[in-house]
Write an enzyme that holds these catalytic residues in place. Structure first.
Site, short mmCIF file in Angstrom:
data_model
loop_
_atom_site.label_atom_id
_atom_site.label_comp_id
_atom_site.label_asym_id
_atom_site.label_seq_id
_atom_site.Cartn_x
_atom_site.Cartn_y
_atom_site.Cartn_z
N ASP A 14 0.87 -1.17 0.00
CA ASP A 14 0.00 0.00 0.00
C ASP A 14 0.91 1.23 0.00
O ASP A 14 2.11 1.12 0.27
CB ASP A 14 -0.88 -0.03 1.25
CG ASP A 14 -1.67 1.24 1.44
OD1 ASP A 14 -2.38 1.65 0.51
OD2 ASP A 14 -1.54 1.84 2.53
N ASP A 16 -0.26 5.21 0.83
CA ASP A 16 -0.56 6.21 1.86
C ASP A 16 -0.78 5.54 3.21
O ASP A 16 -1.65 4.69 3.37
CB ASP A 16 -1.81 7.01 1.47
CG ASP A 16 -1.60 7.80 0.19
OD1 ASP A 16 -0.63 8.57 0.13
OD2 ASP A 16 -2.39 7.62 -0.76
N ASP A 174 -1.56 -0.63 5.95
CA ASP A 174 -1.85 -0.08 7.28
C ASP A 174 -3.32 -0.14 7.65
O ASP A 174 -3.69 0.34 8.73
CB ASP A 174 -1.38 1.38 7.35
CG ASP A 174 -2.21 2.29 6.45
OD1 ASP A 174 -2.26 2.03 5.23
OD2 ASP A 174 -2.80 3.25 6.96
#
Length: 225
Positions: A14, A16, A174
């Site tokens: 991922d 951001d 995240d």
């Protein structure tokens, strides 16, 4: 399909909240989008809880009461403001330790790297070009080409492009959206806690990393499993 050794391991990141800290950009762009809508912006935590989803899904969740035309207007405003902010910044905001980790993995012939992000293609390309990381990633998937996370389309395409089986692939992200996407694709998932979801929201991941320095050890454990 890119032909690679099927015995390699693919790590899909991922962006951001995992590779880069985009909070300031996201909040700034969201503030501008809501000013265009002439509506108060939702609380910061509500905005950050949506990071990782595609923008249409984000605005559907944050302002379900408005029509599609208004959401399209907000999405366009967000993209323009976000792109402008990133273009004005010389430092993309990588978390400490991320760039050395990417270099380490890129240089190891047993690994291939990929990206699966809720960001736009334009946004991802700008980030990779600014940081000279394009050559690091064999496959890159964005929200422009796929349904929103946690739909597994991004990871299915990454596996198709690399020729790697799902059991030899790991999603690193995240949010619970990354975890659920990985599960749906039959992949391992490593959750990271320095982004936008808390550790308890990442339960069910193969491993949960509190720091970037923990990732190589978890990666090694998955390889040996």
């Amino acid at each position: 399909m890119i032909t690679v050794d099927p015995n390699k391991i693919c790590y899909v990141f991922d962006v951001d909240g995992t590779l880069v800290d985009s909070q300031a950009y996201i909040i700034g762009a969201m503030g501008y989008a809501f000013s265009v809508l002439r509506r108060p912006m939702p609380p910061r935590q509500d905005v950050l809880a949506c990071v990782g989803l595609s923008l249409p899904e984000v605005f559907y969740r944050l302002v379900p009461q408005v029509d599609n035309e208004e959401r399209d207007l907000a999405e366009k405003a967000f993209k323009e403001y976000f792109a402008g902010q990133r273009a004005d910044q010389s430092d993309p905001g990588f978390y400490a330790g991320v760039l050395p980790l990417l270099r380490q993995l890129h240089q190891d012939p047993q690994f291939i790297l990929g990206v699966a992000t809720g960001n736009s293609r334009r946004g991802l390309n700008a980030l990779l070009e600014a940081s000279e990381l394009h050559s690091y990633f064999l496959t890159t998937q964005t929200a422009d080409e796929h349904p929103s996370k946690p739909h597994p389309s991004m990871l299915h395409q990454a596996l198709l492009e690399t020729g790697i089986e799902a059991r030899r692939a790991v999603m690193i992200g995240d949010t619970s959206y990354d975890r659920d996407m990985a599960r749906a694709a039959g992949m391992h998932a490593i959750g990271v806690t320095w982004g936008y979801h808390k550790a308890h929201q990442l339960s069910g991941c193969t491993h949960i990393a509190q720091t970037v320095s923990e990732l190589p050890g978890f990666i090694s454990q998955i390889m040996k499993a």
